[in-house]
Design a protein around this motif. Sequence first.
Motif, PDB file in Angstrom:
ATOM      1  N   ALA B  88       0.824  -1.218   0.000  1.00 48.22           N
ATOM      2  CA  ALA B  88       0.000   0.000   0.000  1.00 48.22           C
ATOM      3  C   ALA B  88       0.852   1.260   0.000  1.00 48.22           C
ATOM      4  O   ALA B  88       0.544   2.235   0.658  1.00 48.22           O
ATOM      5  CB  ALA B  88      -0.966   0.006   1.200  1.00 48.22           C
ATOM      6  N   LEU B  89       1.938   1.239  -0.770  1.00 43.57           N
ATOM      7  CA  LEU B  89       2.744   2.460  -0.899  1.00 43.57           C
ATOM      8  C   LEU B  89       1.975   3.457  -1.759  1.00 43.57           C
ATOM      9  O   LEU B  89       1.165   3.067  -2.591  1.00 43.57           O
ATOM     10  CB  LEU B  89       4.084   2.136  -1.562  1.00 43.57           C
ATOM     11  CG  LEU B  89       5.010   1.249  -0.738  1.00 43.57           C
ATOM     12  CD1 LEU B  89       6.280   0.948  -1.531  1.00 43.57           C
ATOM     13  CD2 LEU B  89       5.367   1.928   0.571  1.00 43.57           C
ATOM     14  N   PHE B  90       2.219   4.745  -1.540  1.00 46.08           N
ATOM     15  CA  PHE B  90       1.580   5.771  -2.375  1.00 46.08           C
ATOM     16  C   PHE B  90       2.266   5.742  -3.730  1.00 46.08           C
ATOM     17  O   PHE B  90       3.428   6.116  -3.864  1.00 46.08           O
ATOM     18  CB  PHE B  90       1.720   7.138  -1.714  1.00 46.08           C
ATOM     19  CG  PHE B  90       1.204   7.156  -0.301  1.00 46.08           C
ATOM     20  CD1 PHE B  90      -0.071   6.696  -0.009  1.00 46.08           C
ATOM     21  CD2 PHE B  90       1.998   7.605   0.729  1.00 46.08           C
ATOM     22  CE1 PHE B  90      -0.549   6.698   1.299  1.00 46.08           C
ATOM     23  CE2 PHE B  90       1.536   7.621   2.034  1.00 46.08           C
ATOM     24  CZ  PHE B  90       0.255   7.149   2.317  1.00 46.08           C
ATOM     25  N   ARG B  91       1.511   5.293  -4.744  1.00 45.57           N
ATOM     26  CA  ARG B  91       2.167   4.968  -6.017  1.00 45.57           C
ATOM     27  C   ARG B  91       2.670   6.198  -6.754  1.00 45.57           C
ATOM     28  O   ARG B  91       3.554   6.099  -7.582  1.00 45.57           O
ATOM     29  CB  ARG B  91       1.223   4.153  -6.898  1.00 45.57           C
ATOM     30  CG  ARG B  91       0.006   4.890  -7.380  1.00 45.57           C
ATOM     31  CD  ARG B  91      -1.004   3.933  -7.962  1.00 45.57           C
ATOM     32  NE  ARG B  91      -1.895   3.448  -6.905  1.00 45.57           N
ATOM     33  CZ  ARG B  91      -2.776   2.481  -7.071  1.00 45.57           C
ATOM     34  NH1 ARG B  91      -2.843   1.863  -8.218  1.00 45.57           N
ATOM     35  NH2 ARG B  91      -3.574   2.118  -6.098  1.00 45.57           N
ATOM     36  N   HIS B  92       2.106   7.367  -6.458  1.00 49.38           N
ATOM     37  CA  HIS B  92       2.511   8.566  -7.196  1.00 49.38           C
ATOM     38  C   HIS B  92       3.597   9.349  -6.446  1.00 49.38           C
ATOM     39  O   HIS B  92       3.968  10.426  -6.859  1.00 49.38           O
ATOM     40  CB  HIS B  92       1.298   9.456  -7.435  1.00 49.38           C
ATOM     41  CG  HIS B  92       0.690   9.932  -6.150  1.00 49.38           C
ATOM     42  ND1 HIS B  92      -0.122   9.128  -5.383  1.00 49.38           N
ATOM     43  CD2 HIS B  92       0.811  11.084  -5.473  1.00 49.38           C
ATOM     44  CE1 HIS B  92      -0.486   9.790  -4.306  1.00 49.38           C
ATOM     45  NE2 HIS B  92       0.069  10.976  -4.329  1.00 49.38           N
ATOM     46  N   MET B  93       4.076   8.783  -5.319  1.00 44.98           N
ATOM     47  CA  MET B  93       5.119   9.478  -4.556  1.00 44.98           C
ATOM     48  C   MET B  93       6.424   8.676  -4.630  1.00 44.98           C
ATOM     49  O   MET B  93       6.402   7.457  -4.712  1.00 44.98           O
ATOM     50  CB  MET B  93       4.727   9.578  -3.079  1.00 44.98           C
ATOM     51  CG  MET B  93       3.584  10.513  -2.794  1.00 44.98           C
ATOM     52  SD  MET B  93       3.355  10.601  -1.007  1.00 44.98           S
ATOM     53  CE  MET B  93       1.649  11.070  -0.932  1.00 44.98           C
ATOM     54  N   PHE B 101       5.880  10.912   4.523  1.00 45.08           N
ATOM     55  CA  PHE B 101       4.460  11.279   4.588  1.00 45.08           C
ATOM     56  C   PHE B 101       3.953  11.498   6.009  1.00 45.08           C
ATOM     57  O   PHE B 101       3.358  12.525   6.322  1.00 45.08           O
ATOM     58  CB  PHE B 101       3.614  10.201   3.891  1.00 45.08           C
ATOM     59  CG  PHE B 101       2.152  10.559   3.782  1.00 45.08           C
ATOM     60  CD1 PHE B 101       1.682  11.285   2.703  1.00 45.08           C
ATOM     61  CD2 PHE B 101       1.246  10.170   4.757  1.00 45.08           C
ATOM     62  CE1 PHE B 101       0.343  11.625   2.597  1.00 45.08           C
ATOM     63  CE2 PHE B 101      -0.099  10.509   4.669  1.00 45.08           C
ATOM     64  CZ  PHE B 101      -0.547  11.236   3.580  1.00 45.08           C
ATOM     65  N   TYR B 137      10.243   5.390  -7.770  1.00 44.36           N
ATOM     66  CA  TYR B 137       8.818   5.236  -7.483  1.00 44.36           C
ATOM     67  C   TYR B 137       8.538   3.773  -7.132  1.00 44.36           C
ATOM     68  O   TYR B 137       9.267   2.877  -7.564  1.00 44.36           O
ATOM     69  CB  TYR B 137       7.981   5.693  -8.679  1.00 44.36           C
ATOM     70  CG  TYR B 137       7.927   7.198  -8.761  1.00 44.36           C
ATOM     71  CD1 TYR B 137       6.903   7.891  -8.130  1.00 44.36           C
ATOM     72  CD2 TYR B 137       8.927   7.919  -9.400  1.00 44.36           C
ATOM     73  CE1 TYR B 137       6.864   9.266  -8.156  1.00 44.36           C
ATOM     74  CE2 TYR B 137       8.900   9.299  -9.430  1.00 44.36           C
ATOM     75  CZ  TYR B 137       7.869   9.970  -8.806  1.00 44.36           C
ATOM     76  OH  TYR B 137       7.831  11.332  -8.811  1.00 44.36           O
ATOM     77  N   ALA B 139       6.618   1.494  -8.171  1.00 51.06           N
ATOM     78  CA  ALA B 139       6.515   0.518  -9.253  1.00 51.06           C
ATOM     79  C   ALA B 139       7.883   0.086  -9.776  1.00 51.06           C
ATOM     80  O   ALA B 139       8.007  -0.921 -10.458  1.00 51.06           O
ATOM     81  CB  ALA B 139       5.676   1.098 -10.397  1.00 51.06           C
ATOM     82  N   GLN B 140       8.925   0.860  -9.453  1.00 53.64           N
ATOM     83  CA  GLN B 140      10.272   0.507  -9.949  1.00 53.64           C
ATOM     84  C   GLN B 140      11.031  -0.371  -8.969  1.00 53.64           C
ATOM     85  O   GLN B 140      12.194  -0.663  -9.187  1.00 53.64           O
ATOM     86  CB  GLN B 140      11.066   1.794 -10.196  1.00 53.64           C
ATOM     87  CG  GLN B 140      10.456   2.677 -11.263  1.00 53.64           C
ATOM     88  CD  GLN B 140      11.080   4.058 -11.263  1.00 53.64           C
ATOM     89  OE1 GLN B 140      11.048   4.767 -10.270  1.00 53.64           O
ATOM     90  NE2 GLN B 140      11.666   4.442 -12.378  1.00 53.64           N
ATOM     91  N   ARG B 153       8.283   3.599   6.326  1.00 50.66           N
ATOM     92  CA  ARG B 153       7.219   4.595   6.374  1.00 50.66           C
ATOM     93  C   ARG B 153       6.439   4.484   7.685  1.00 50.66           C
ATOM     94  O   ARG B 153       6.113   5.485   8.322  1.00 50.66           O
ATOM     95  CB  ARG B 153       6.280   4.388   5.176  1.00 50.66           C
ATOM     96  CG  ARG B 153       5.138   5.369   5.131  1.00 50.66           C
ATOM     97  CD  ARG B 153       4.255   5.157   3.923  1.00 50.66           C
ATOM     98  NE  ARG B 153       3.506   3.904   4.019  1.00 50.66           N
ATOM     99  CZ  ARG B 153       2.578   3.520   3.139  1.00 50.66           C
ATOM    100  NH1 ARG B 153       2.340   4.257   2.078  1.00 50.66           N
ATOM    101  NH2 ARG B 153       1.935   2.391   3.285  1.00 50.66           N
TER     102      ARG B 153
END
Lengths: 275, 364
Positions: B88-93, B101, B137, B139-140, B153
């Motif tokens: 559940a990482l913030f995908r756009h950060m 965060f 990010y 996804a990488q 986090r």
Amino acid sequence: MRRIGDAPLIRRLLIGAALVLSALFLLLPLVAIFAQAFSQGVMVFWSNVSNTFTLHAIGLTLMIALLTIPVCLVFGVALAWLVTRFSFPGRRILQTLIDIPFAVSPVVAGLIYLLLYGRNGWIGTWLDGHDIQLMFSWPGILMVTIFVTCPFVARELIPLMQAQGSREEEAAVTLGATGWTTFRRVTLPNIRWALLYGVILTNARAVGEFGAVSVVSGAIRGKTNTLPLHLEQLYQDYNAVGAFACAALLAFIALLTLAAKAGLEWRAARREAFA
Amino acid sequence: MSIHLHNIAKHFGTTQALEPINLDIHEGELVGLLGPSGSGKTTLLRIIAGLENADRTAQPSKILFGDRDVTNVHVRDRRIGFVFQHYALFRHMSVYDNVAFGLTVLSRKRRPSSGEIRARVFRLLEMVKLEHLANRYPAQLSGGQQQRVSLARALAVEPEVLLLDEPFGALDAKVRQELRRWLRHLHDEFNFTSVFVTHDQEEALELSDRVVVMSNGRIEQIDTPDELYREPKNRFVFEFLGDVNHLEGKVTNGVLTCGDAYWHVDLPDGHEELLLRPHEVRLTEQPTSESHLPVTITAISPVGAEVRVELEADWLAQPWLATVRHTDFEHLALRRGQRLFAHPRHWRRFPKAESKATEQSRVA
């Protein structure tokens, strides 16, 4: 080995048919609109566009679109949030109800509003007593436009928000974020492209809506005439160039919309490839 | 920070996800909630976190963190760290923004300066050995890296309680092993109280100070891994913690018979079902006066510290599994299709009426 359905003859036939049909039904009318609009030169086109009534129709149309978009935006986000983040009895029915404006003919929608809010309508009688007139004036046009366009944003958001789930929002809250912060910093960035796409569709429909608006507007020139209604009136008056000048304006807005949509889709595809 | 749960129950519609539960977790403890899917373990964890509310029942439920009553405290004010199964990482950060965060959403008064946030985030990233990926990010990253980011986090806000929902469930075996060891290390170093959910008994037994075994919304047993394995309170716990062989038959005059197999046992007459672990089965070429349990080898798997041998026989409803030391395996020259005799070294029974286990060892 060749794939099924990949025989050269079939392939050429299908591609050819698709091209011919697109040219006949899509491209040719578009070209015709602009050709007709400019058939007597740019000056005549310009004088038709800069006509007081046309300018008023353009103004009204843009105002309706500008007022519709924020309403649909807030409504769409709220509805999508409700349907995808909470479970309550009647959730499925609500999800079906969203589609009513798509399913109902716009003319029928206009008529219903006329029956409800018109001078002799259920609510209209009461409103008339208080000297409020909604039908045959711009608030009526706004109301039916909102009715017709309200599903677009929600329809774009619901599948996306369903697929994304609420885990990221839960994570944000466990880290101490308030509801508003969670929405602003986690939810909104995840749905922004779908949101923008929904807004583009809403705008296109709000500008172009004819059926519902024609019932409730009364089409008073210089007062309640939107661009599509004005176009029709000009055509009835045998002012073909004037009608096509308006059509060209609408077509131009449509092309802008398509370009914006293609741009967004290209961006989304690139983002996916990047991810 | 200790955790006390009192009378916690939960319904989803008409299904009872949790029956009223009481549970005490001591300060600094690492506790595993172990159970099959649908046992209510994740629901319990989410109730501790405040992501779910316990049912309002006649008897009031209570959740205490130390002396602080958090029953009606919102998740965001409970000061917990929560690690999700799928990160559940913030995908756009970026990784950096993800870890920062929790610090950036603090109220202006309590928020550290941006320089301090930066230092703290990099300290955490260093701890999870990901400081070189701060600008990437989610996804990488690989699954294991994402889960480490999600841990960093959660730890950024310095929680007193760390809750982990199947933290290693989506990772492959090698990474899982590494992250387990690393979590244990982290827990010992920072000395927070941790609760994690798992359906993997090996993970629960290896990692936990104490294990809470759950099934069907009930707590079956709470014990240290060692006690749990050696003294399961009931049949469910025994069967869930490892492979089990069943022997069912009729006892008359101290002899249990089952088809052409028989075995001397010290039990009263009647129908019996005995359970034994694979390592409690000994294989010989000859029967003894005590037992006559003829079996045929149907499969051999020599991978690992011991050889796993599958046994079948007419008198067995389900095949047995036996583990044999490699030296014994060579000595007996085991091969598929070979006929041998099984001798139980040790067995247990869980009579249906009573939950107390009976066990008996036998030196054969």
